[in-house]
Design a protein around this motif. Structure first.
Motif, PDB file in Angstrom:
ATOM      1  N   ARG A  14      49.558  -4.867 -31.540  1.00 19.90           N
ATOM      2  CA  ARG A  14      48.131  -4.915 -31.200  1.00 19.90           C
ATOM      3  C   ARG A  14      47.789  -3.860 -30.181  1.00 19.90           C
ATOM      4  O   ARG A  14      48.625  -3.419 -29.390  1.00 19.90           O
ATOM      5  CB  ARG A  14      47.732  -6.323 -30.744  1.00 19.90           C
ATOM      6  N   ALA A  16      44.879  -3.543 -27.242  1.00 18.74           N
ATOM      7  CA  ALA A  16      44.038  -4.552 -26.593  1.00 18.74           C
ATOM      8  C   ALA A  16      43.154  -3.958 -25.503  1.00 18.74           C
ATOM      9  O   ALA A  16      43.343  -4.235 -24.322  1.00 18.74           O
ATOM     10  CB  ALA A  16      44.935  -5.649 -26.019  1.00 18.74           C
ATOM     11  N   ASP A  50      39.739  -7.373 -25.244  1.00 19.22           N
ATOM     12  CA  ASP A  50      39.922  -8.207 -24.054  1.00 19.22           C
ATOM     13  C   ASP A  50      38.585  -8.262 -23.313  1.00 19.22           C
ATOM     14  O   ASP A  50      38.356  -7.535 -22.351  1.00 19.22           O
ATOM     15  CB  ASP A  50      41.037  -7.618 -23.171  1.00 19.22           C
ATOM     16  N   TYR A 192      43.061 -11.466 -17.121  1.00 22.49           N
ATOM     17  CA  TYR A 192      43.662 -10.920 -18.340  1.00 22.49           C
ATOM     18  C   TYR A 192      44.949 -11.637 -18.803  1.00 22.49           C
ATOM     19  O   TYR A 192      45.189 -11.815 -20.001  1.00 22.49           O
ATOM     20  CB  TYR A 192      43.874  -9.417 -18.101  1.00 22.49           C
ATOM     21  N   ARG A 210      52.532  -0.518 -24.540  1.00 23.42           N
ATOM     22  CA  ARG A 210      51.392  -0.271 -23.649  1.00 23.42           C
ATOM     23  C   ARG A 210      51.828   0.643 -22.511  1.00 23.42           C
ATOM     24  O   ARG A 210      53.010   0.970 -22.387  1.00 23.42           O
ATOM     25  CB  ARG A 210      50.839  -1.597 -23.116  1.00 23.42           C
TER      26      ARG A 210
HETATM   27  N1  GLU Z   1      43.283  -5.185 -21.740  1.00 27.52           N
HETATM   28  C1  GLU Z   1      44.520  -4.693 -21.208  1.00 27.52           C
HETATM   29  C2  GLU Z   1      44.355  -3.246 -20.820  1.00 27.52           C
HETATM   30  O1  GLU Z   1      43.463  -2.593 -21.343  1.00 27.52           O
HETATM   31  C3  GLU Z   1      45.614  -4.861 -22.245  1.00 27.52           C
HETATM   32  C4  GLU Z   1      46.967  -4.598 -21.763  1.00 27.52           C
HETATM   33  C5  GLU Z   1      48.011  -5.053 -22.759  1.00 27.52           C
HETATM   34  O2  GLU Z   1      48.247  -4.291 -23.710  1.00 27.52           O
HETATM   35  O3  GLU Z   1      48.523  -6.145 -22.633  1.00 27.52           O
HETATM   36  O4  GLU Z   1      45.042  -2.724 -19.983  1.00 27.52           O
END
Ligand code: GLU
Length: 453
Positions: A14, A16, A50, A192, A210
């Motif tokens: 994913r 996010a 998110d 989060y 990430r």
């Molecule tokens: N919303 C988080 C961000 O943009 C997601 C981080 C993740 O991939 O868990 O940093």
């Protein structure tokens, strides 16, 4: 990705983003690494917004993100929005409370700050002291009777968390050096961490790729997965992209947004090639297709140092893609610009393009109207008289200029430049051997006679 890294079961990945701005090339790097890993492994790719923070999240940024990813060539198999999944998070929170892992706290920000300063002054690490765990039911009732609402912290187990990071190798974070993280704010909204883990578990995410700014979060999240009895995904933390100045990229400042790169006329694969290959052991080069790029997106080859990103590279990659682009790939874009001329035209001009839309300039040179630039009318007239009879082909230019050279004694630049200026109105451009047959006898004669045609 090397074949050793490929998972045995189809992976689920994913991307996010929180929809708080336009995504930039650094976000594209994360999105692409996830999407390409899924593609290579025959798995699925989820786009998860998110958006639990109603103040900062905006639907238009989510829509723009979807559009930008589609432009880049990423079509998610599933799109989910955390704002629509709140019951799952409430249920997850209840399970953690029942297991004694989520506990209410009532400290104000000022109280916490005061304690932090005292700890620092004593040379102690500024970790939350878990004072709230000592509150009795009675204490809590009294505090709540004053109208105070709790925020909720996750009780960490004080142990070293280790994982085999697919980019960074063996990784460890000592959870005893971390404060119990707040998962739910006083107003009941979620930070989060909890929604992220609840979703990763519910959606069966197998790999989390990430930025390395999330390494500490990973230690906390592994404990959360374990507390929920959910399988822990594999983690990969890639280096972050920085601008050439060394400065980080930010969604909020709109730096190097995909939107602006797209509007500057770049090919999506130029952006994708740089976003994936920069800061890795692979040479940065123009890659024509996503499948090919998937083959080069090797997590193990990503460097540990920040990936310095030079915007100028995009122009080089873009030109590289255009100069080698087959007609079949260019045809839809040419049609959209109202450009004819078929494959002959494309092959004649592609080597002169910095941006795809520049093809329109050369189409105009071919199809007119062009105002010729004539310095020596007599020379132009004499050259026009020597134009070979139709049909014209690849050899026409050579035959014609040889005849003009013989008749006038001109050679080199003195021969070629006036002909180019007369035929195209410009002092530079694609090879005239290819352009001349496209311009054709009628327009050529007219232009050599000084007429706009
Ligand atoms: N919303 C988080 C961000 O943009 C997601 C981080 C993740 O991939 O868990 O940093």
């Amino acid at each position: 990705m090397t074949s050793a890294e490929l998972p045995a079961v189809p992976p689920v990945l994913r991307f996010a983003p929180s929809p708080t701005g336009l995504i930039h090339i650094g976000n594209a790097r994360t999105a692409l690494l996830n999407a390409l890993f899924a593609r290579r492994g025959g798995g699925r790719f989820v786009l998860r917004f998110d958006d639990t923070d109603p103040e900062r999240s905006r639907r238009e940024f989510a829509d723009a993100t979807e559009e930008d990813l589609a432009w880049l060539g990423i079509e998610p198999d599933l799109v989910v929005r955390q704002s629509e999944r709140l019951p799952l998070y409430a249920e997850t929170a209840e399970r953690l409370k029942a297991g004694g892992r989520l506990y209410p706290c009532y400290e104000t920000a000022e109280e916490l700050e005061r304690r932090r300063r005292v700890q620092l002054a004593r040379g102690l690490p500024p970790i939350y002291d878990r004072a709230a765990l000592a509150l009795t039911d009675d204490d809590r009732r009294k505090i709540e009777a004053e109208g105070r609402r709790p925020h909720w912290r996750f009780k960490l187990e004080a142990r070293e968390m280790t994982w085999r990071d697919l980019v960074r190798g063996d990784s460890r974070v000592d959870a005893s050096s971390l404060s119990d993280p707040v998962l739910i704010r006083e107003d009941g909204s979620y930070l989060y961490t909890l929604p992220s883990v609840a979703d990763d578990a519910a959606l069966g995410i197998t790999h989390v790729i990430r930025g390395e700014d999330h390494v500490t979060n990973t230690a906390v999240q592994i404990q959360l997965f374990e507390a929920l009895g959910a399988p822990v995904p594999a983690f990969a933390h890639h280096n972050l992209l920085t601008a050439a100045s060394g400065e980080g990229l930010s969604k909020r400042t709109g730096s190097l947004s995909l939107r602006s790169l797209r509007e500057s006329g770049l090919e999506p694969m130029a952006v994708a090639s740089l976003a994936v290959l920069v800061g890795s052991a692979e040479a940065v080069r123009p890659v024509e297709t996503m499948d090919e790029l998937a083959g080069l997106a090797d997590l193990g080859a990503i460097s540990r140092a920040p990936a310095k990103f030079d915007e100028g590279e995009l122009d080089r990659l873009n030109a590289g893609l255009l100069h080698a682009m087959p007609f079949a790939s260019a045809a839809p874009g040419l049609a959209a610009l109202g450009i004819g001329g078929g494959e002959e035209f494309w092959l004649a001009v592609r080597g002169n393009l910095a941006r795809f839309a520049d093809a329109a300039l050369w189409w105009r040179v071919v199809s007119g109207p062009v105002a010729p630039a004539i310095e020596d009318a007599a020379f132009a007239r004499q050259s026009a008289d020597l134009l070979p009879p139709a049909p014209w082909g690849d050899e026409t230019w050579k035959a014609w200029t040889a005849a003009v050279k013989d008749a006038t004694g001109r050679k080199g630049k003195a021969l070629f430049l006036p002909l180019r200026l007369a035929l195209t109105g410009l002092d530079h451009g694609p090879d005239l051997a290819s352009l001349l047959p496209l311009i054709g006898p009628d327009r050529s004669r007219a232009r050599l006679a000084g007429e706009t045609a």
